[in-house]
Enzyme design. Structure first.
Site, PDB file in Angstrom:
ATOM      1  N   SER A  10       0.801  -1.233   0.000  1.00  0.00           N
ATOM      2  CA  SER A  10       0.000   0.000   0.000  1.00  0.00           C
ATOM      3  C   SER A  10       0.832   1.282   0.000  1.00  0.00           C
ATOM      4  O   SER A  10       0.351   2.332  -0.397  1.00  0.00           O
ATOM      5  CB  SER A  10      -0.951   0.015   1.206  1.00  0.00           C
ATOM      6  OG  SER A  10      -0.221   0.012   2.413  1.00  0.00           O
ATOM      7  N   SER A 141      17.547  -6.052   2.657  1.00  0.00           N
ATOM      8  CA  SER A 141      18.123  -4.741   2.959  1.00  0.00           C
ATOM      9  C   SER A 141      19.634  -4.838   3.004  1.00  0.00           C
ATOM     10  O   SER A 141      20.197  -5.903   3.271  1.00  0.00           O
ATOM     11  CB  SER A 141      17.618  -4.271   4.330  1.00  0.00           C
ATOM     12  OG  SER A 141      18.346  -3.142   4.778  1.00  0.00           O
ATOM     13  N   TYR A 154      16.551  -5.992  12.830  1.00  0.00           N
ATOM     14  CA  TYR A 154      16.261  -5.880  11.394  1.00  0.00           C
ATOM     15  C   TYR A 154      17.341  -6.589  10.573  1.00  0.00           C
ATOM     16  O   TYR A 154      17.049  -7.285   9.602  1.00  0.00           O
ATOM     17  CB  TYR A 154      16.178  -4.400  11.029  1.00  0.00           C
ATOM     18  CG  TYR A 154      15.613  -4.094   9.662  1.00  0.00           C
ATOM     19  CD1 TYR A 154      14.278  -4.364   9.365  1.00  0.00           C
ATOM     20  CD2 TYR A 154      16.404  -3.502   8.671  1.00  0.00           C
ATOM     21  CE1 TYR A 154      13.746  -4.065   8.118  1.00  0.00           C
ATOM     22  CE2 TYR A 154      15.874  -3.191   7.423  1.00  0.00           C
ATOM     23  CZ  TYR A 154      14.551  -3.482   7.150  1.00  0.00           C
ATOM     24  OH  TYR A 154      14.021  -3.183   5.915  1.00  0.00           O
ATOM     25  N   LYS A 158      16.531  -9.721   8.080  1.00  0.00           N
ATOM     26  CA  LYS A 158      16.817  -9.672   6.643  1.00  0.00           C
ATOM     27  C   LYS A 158      17.924 -10.659   6.269  1.00  0.00           C
ATOM     28  O   LYS A 158      17.898 -11.244   5.184  1.00  0.00           O
ATOM     29  CB  LYS A 158      17.180  -8.251   6.219  1.00  0.00           C
ATOM     30  CG  LYS A 158      16.024  -7.256   6.380  1.00  0.00           C
ATOM     31  CD  LYS A 158      14.772  -7.705   5.650  1.00  0.00           C
ATOM     32  CE  LYS A 158      13.684  -6.647   5.634  1.00  0.00           C
ATOM     33  NZ  LYS A 158      12.453  -7.114   4.985  1.00  0.00           N
TER      34      LYS A 158
END
Length: 242
Positions: A10, A141, A154, A158
């Site tokens: 979105s 990432s 994070y 990833k």
């Protein structure tokens, strides 16, 4: 009819990917979102304005039952529909130095990226194998490749998806299914809006943040038949950060 599903489609990079796939392919785009229906509808309208076809497919990627129920329902309503392209884009950050990282901030980030990859891909892989065609593109990432201080959660999430990409690619390659990862660096989006762009530009050889559209072009290429001999790869798009 053939479909492309983009999780977290979105806003930001996800939105740019939805728009690019709609422009470059014949795919009907399935825009996944969890809570922000307004933003998802904006993406839907933007695709319609380009002459593309799209619909909304809401579910929470972290909840296996929610994913399974939504996809089972979709399959029941679309007898002749086949999801050929899956872009696992949904992800969140909860940045904090590891010392201060709460169990919740650790598990939420891992759940969204790693479990999200499993939950959605696991519910679509059998159909891709039967169909003998598929494109799975995992958004990772630079943090998953080099590690970023303040992003241990994070980076771990990833990094795990990068390893899963390599393994799954080898399992399904014979069936004409490719599995690749795209590792953006600093890209202009909601996720990076709190960062000091002026300061960080100095660390980027290209001396700027990337645009979501630049990432979307790469994803669109990997989703195409032109990329059929590329699999198990993690492709960096980061302005030269190494």
């Amino acid at each position: 009819m053939k479909y492309a599903l983009v999780t977290g489609g979105s806003r930001g990079i996800g939105k740019a990917i939805c728009l690019q796939l709609a422009q470059d392919s014949e795919y009907h785009i399935l825009i996944n979102y969890n809570t922000n229906k307004e933003a998802a509808l904006e993406t839907l309208n933007a695709i319609a304005a380009l002459g593309g076809k799209a619909s909304l497919l809401p579910f929470d990627v972290t909840n296996y039952e929610s994913v399974k129920s939504a996809l089972d329902q979709w399959k029941a309503n679309n007898d002749n529909g086949v999801i050929e392209v899956l872009v696992n884009n949904a992800g969140i950050t909860k940045d904090q130095l590891f010392l201060w990282l709460s169990p919740n901030d650790w598990s939420q980030v891992i759940n969204t990226s790693v479990n999200g990859f499993y939950n959605v891909t696991h519910n679509l892989i059998q159909d891709m194998l039967l169909n003998k065609f598929g494109r799975i593109i995992n958004m990772v990432s630079v943090s998953g490749l080099k590690g970023t201080p303040g992003q241990v959660n994070y980076s771990a999430a990833k990094g795990a998806v990068i390893a899963a990409t390599k393994a799954l690619a080898q399992e399904v390659a014979k069936k004409n299914i490719t599995v690749n990862a795209v590792a953006p660096g600093f890209i202009k989006s909601d996720m990076t809006s709190h960062l000091d762009e002026k300061e960080l530009r100095k660390t980027i050889p290209a001396h700027r943040f990337g645009d979501p559209e630049e990432v979307a072009h790469l994803v669109s290429f990997l989703a195409s038949k032109k990329a059929s001999y590329i699999t198990g790869e993690t492709i960096s798009i980061n302005g030269g950060i190494y």
